[in-house]
Motif scaffolding. Structure first.
Motif: not given
Length: 219
Positions: A121-125, A167-172, A191-194
């Motif tokens: 996974a990578v933190m995206s936006s 996964l690419l994750i958009d954390p808001g 982050v808990p939701a992530v």
């Protein structure tokens, strides 16, 4: 039940720090990386990594034993709100190398540590979404995240059939050094939701671009 193992790249502060804290709270065995090797949490295994340094990525691969259930790359910089015509070449290169090229080098270099059925996974936006780019501002940052998403797509296509979730994750928009003091979310909220998404998606095939609620983000 076997203890799940995670390696989180970029854990010294902000989203990364809260991420390793939340994984640890949920019983994961966590290996964190920071640029100076300082542990983000007392007693947590921590490795030094400047991810723009290819030699350090290779050295980290030698120090960490698999298998990992999760490899998560969380790192990005933002050099301000300039129209692209005013962005110096050196700034353009620095942001693209940090936000797009280096995360994929980490994934390539550490890929074999991730177990079949594990998650990469990578933190995206959402700012990397081309179809959602309808408001002006932060052109270089948006371009770097769009490039990250495209490179992740290429990686996933090349690694199709390897049995790993991607996964690419958009954390808001979070209140961090990068997100700024006026952002509407706190990392402790998002982050808990992530992590819920990471756990729920484990074992799912293919590449997905998801927000912190597990909903698809338009490409």
């Amino acid at each position: 039940m076997a203890v799940r193992r995670a390696l989180v790249v970029g854990a010294s502060r902000g989203l990364g720090l809260v991420l390793v804290t939340e994984l640890d709270r949920r019983g994961w065995e966590v290996i964190a990386t920071t640029r100076d090797g300082e542990a983000p949490r007392e007693g947590m295994r921590t490795e030094r990594l400047e991810m723009t340094d290819e030699a350090q990525i290779a050295a980290l691969s030698d120090r960490v034993d698999g298998p990992l259930d999760l490899l998560f790359v969380n790192a990005a910089i933002n050099q301000g709100n300039l129209p692209i015509s005013e962005v110096p070449t050196t700034m353009f290169a620095e942001v693209m190398i940090t936000n797009a090229l280096s995360p994929l080098r980490v994934l390539e270099g550490l890929h074999d540590l991730v177990a079949p059925g594990g998650t990469v996974a990578v933190m995206s936006s959402e700012q990397g979404s081309i179809s959602m780019n309808v408001e002006p501002g932060y052109e270089l940052y948006k371009a770097s995240k769009a490039a990250l998403n495209q490179l992740m797509r290429s990686y996933a296509t090349r690694q199709e059939g390897d049995g790993r979730t991607k996964l690419l994750i958009d954390p808001g928009h979070n209140r961090t050094r990068l997100g700024g003091p006026d952002a509407p979310l706190l990392p402790e909220e998002s982050v808990p939701a992530v992590v819920d998404v990471l756990e729920a998606q484990a074992g799912e095939p293919g590449l997905q671009f998801l927000d912190r609620f597990g909903k698809p983000v338009p490409w």
